[in-house]
Design an enzyme around this catalytic site. Structure first.
Site, PDB file in Angstrom:
ATOM      1  N   ARG A  86       6.367  19.609   5.754  1.00  0.00           N
ATOM      2  CA  ARG A  86       6.196  19.128   4.362  1.00  0.00           C
ATOM      3  C   ARG A  86       7.552  19.004   3.668  1.00  0.00           C
ATOM      4  NH1 ARG A  86       5.025  22.534   0.437  1.00  0.00           N
ATOM      5  NH2 ARG A  86       3.421  23.725   1.528  1.00  0.00           N
TER       6      ARG A  86
ATOM      7  N   ASP B 169      11.463  -1.965  -8.078  1.00  0.00           N
ATOM      8  CA  ASP B 169      10.617  -2.063  -6.889  1.00  0.00           C
ATOM      9  C   ASP B 169      11.135  -3.249  -6.071  1.00  0.00           C
ATOM     10  OD1 ASP B 169       8.612  -2.709  -5.031  1.00  0.00           O
ATOM     11  OD2 ASP B 169       6.990  -2.009  -6.329  1.00  0.00           O
TER      12      ASP B 169
HETATM   13  C1  PLP Z   1       2.011  -2.837  -1.825  1.00  0.00           C
HETATM   14  C2  PLP Z   1       2.913  -2.633  -2.954  1.00  0.00           C
HETATM   15  C3  PLP Z   1       3.038  -1.375  -3.563  1.00  0.00           C
HETATM   16  C4  PLP Z   1       2.206  -0.192  -3.132  1.00  0.00           C
HETATM   17  O1  PLP Z   1       2.532   0.250  -1.851  1.00  0.00           O
HETATM   18  P1  PLP Z   1       1.475   0.934  -0.838  1.00  0.00           P
HETATM   19  O2  PLP Z   1       2.304   1.172   0.376  1.00  0.00           O
HETATM   20  O3  PLP Z   1       0.347  -0.018  -0.643  1.00  0.00           O
HETATM   21  O4  PLP Z   1       1.028   2.195  -1.487  1.00  0.00           O
HETATM   22  C5  PLP Z   1       3.948  -1.243  -4.588  1.00  0.00           C
HETATM   23  N1  PLP Z   1       4.689  -2.279  -5.021  1.00  0.00           N
HETATM   24  C6  PLP Z   1       4.587  -3.505  -4.462  1.00  0.00           C
HETATM   25  C7  PLP Z   1       5.424  -4.623  -4.979  1.00  0.00           C
HETATM   26  C8  PLP Z   1       3.698  -3.725  -3.423  1.00  0.00           C
HETATM   27  O5  PLP Z   1       3.575  -4.953  -2.893  1.00  0.00           O
END
Ligand code: PLP
Length: 406
Positions: A75, A198
């Site tokens: 963990r 992101d």
């Molecule tokens: C898919 C996605 C997420 C979430 O990720 P998961 O791995 O599905 O939890 C977050 N941001 C973007 C831009 C995504 O395409």
């Protein structure tokens, strides 16, 4: 050439293609010591690690990790996950990377950094899951999420004295809006706040937000990084060591780190990141050109289109345009029928893998987004999102043609 020179040369990794495969020489050497020189980094499928003994200088109250051989409990840390984290930190030019069990787990972990009453300004076009998470955390824990269209509105009009972070995707999912990282990193820093980006849609192969001033990079490792639609993973990458340490402790505390086998799958995927993305992007450009000539397609969204609003910013902050395309059909019925008529392209909800996938954002990824937000973002029931894979471009174009025309 002396041995030292050779080593230094091998240690100097500059190109992204190499960074997908190798760590600097001293890291590699440590890796070989631990793994018998295995080329593929092994999966250390273990929950706990044996301790060699208690250190002579042990004092009560010290962290018990000081007793161990470097790893204690999976963990907290695991060699396979550590290796992946080093590689992702290297690819994003970050200080610390944390591999989490999903992209959403990564974003949720980051939210633990904030306190009730803090304000986070978020771009209005985001992955639907992020919108849902922010709504839940806003309501349950009192973090104040303020939506702002960062492509046209000025966030200084909404920033409060508890402004702590600005959060956005670029290009956005699914409308492929482009947000200026440098501009909003400065905006955040001027107010003592963090800039969080992101980077899922472009991956570190095409864009490194930390280089433009961002403090935290978020990835859904499920997408381009792993690249084969076979695992769920997520990452946080940070520049600041103290923030990295705080998030690492939070990760150990909440227990959402990536499992060793999944870490290994992502490691395998990252090795081919450069070739997969080059090919997928090449296909994307050909498909965009074909879609623009398609009589039943009314609009095509791709940040590589020169006349698109974000093109100049993309040219500044990214090395490529990626492989995500959205397009609008002439009718809602055609959008829906296209999903079932495609034969090579798969109707499924994900992106970033070697197989091309098509989705209907309004009913899938963005199903839980309130109608007023959808309207404001221009996300209609005629928009389809295509994640372009590495198949032959002409097969993909022919498949879309037959699906749209029949
Ligand atoms: C898919 C996605 C997420 C979430 O990720 P998961 O791995 O599905 O939890 C977050 N941001 C973007 C831009 C995504 O395409």
């Amino acid at each position: 050439m002396t041995t030292t020179e050779t080593e230094n040369e091998r240690g100097a990794i500059k190109e992204l293609e190499t960074k997908c495969l190798h760590l600097p020489h001293d890291e590699e050497r440590r890796r070989y010591d631990a793994t018998f020189g295995a080329i593929s980094y092994p999966i250390f499928q273990t929950a706990a690690f044996e301790h060699p003994g208690v250190r002579a200088d042990y004092q009560p109250g010290q962290d018990h990790i000081s007793l161990s051989s470097g790893h204690n409990y999976t963990r907290e840390s695991n060699p396979t996950r550590d290796h992946l984290e080093k590689l992702i930190a290297q690819l994003e030019n970050g200080e610390t990377a944390l591999a989490m069990s999903s992209g959403m787990a990564a974003i949720t972990l980051l939210l633990n950094h904030f306190r009730s009453g803090d304000q986070i300004i978020v771009d209005s076009d985001l992955y639907g899951g992020s919108i849902r998470l922010f709504a839940e955390y806003g309501e349950r824990y009192g973090i104040k999420f303020t939506r702002c269209d960062l492509t046209k509105d000025d966030p200084s009009a909404v920033a409060t004295d508890r402004f702590k972070a600005i959060y956005f995707e670029t290009p956005t999912n699914p409308m492929t809006h482009v947000v200026d990282i440098e501009k909003y990193a400065k905006f955040a820093h001027d107010r003592g706040a963090l800039c969080v980006v992101d980077n899922t849609f472009l991956s570190p192969y095409f864009q490194n937000p930390l280089d433009w001033g961002a403090d935290v990079v978020v990835h859904s490792g499920t997408k381009f990084l792993s690249g084969h639609h076979d695992t769920i993973a997520g990452f946080l990458v940070v520049r600041d060591r103290a923030l990295g340490d705080e998030l690492k402790l939070l990760s150990t505390t909440v227990g959402s780190a990536l499992a060793p086998f999944d870490a290994w799958l992502v490691l395998r995927g990252v090795r081919t990141l450069s070739v997969r993305l080059d090919r997928a992007q090449e296909n994307a450009f050909k498909i965009v050109e074909a879609l623009q000539k398609q009589p039943h397609v009314t609009r095509v969204f791709y940040p590589g289109i020169e006349s698109s609003p974000g093109y100049a910013i993309m040219k500044k902050q990214a090395r490529g345009f990626g492989a995500m395309i959205s397009f609008e059909t002439d009718t809602k019925e055609r959008a829906i029928s296209t999903l079932t008529k495609v034969k090579t392209i798969v109707f499924a909800e994900s992106l970033g893998g070697v197989e091309s996938l098509i989705t209907y954002p309004i009913a899938q990824t963005h199903a839980s987004v309130p109608p007023d937000v959808l309207d404001a973002n221009g996300l209609t029931d005629r928009i389809l999102r295509l994640s372009v894979g590495i198949e032959g471009a002409s097969d993909l174009i022919a498949d879309l043609d037959q699906a749209l025309n029949s």
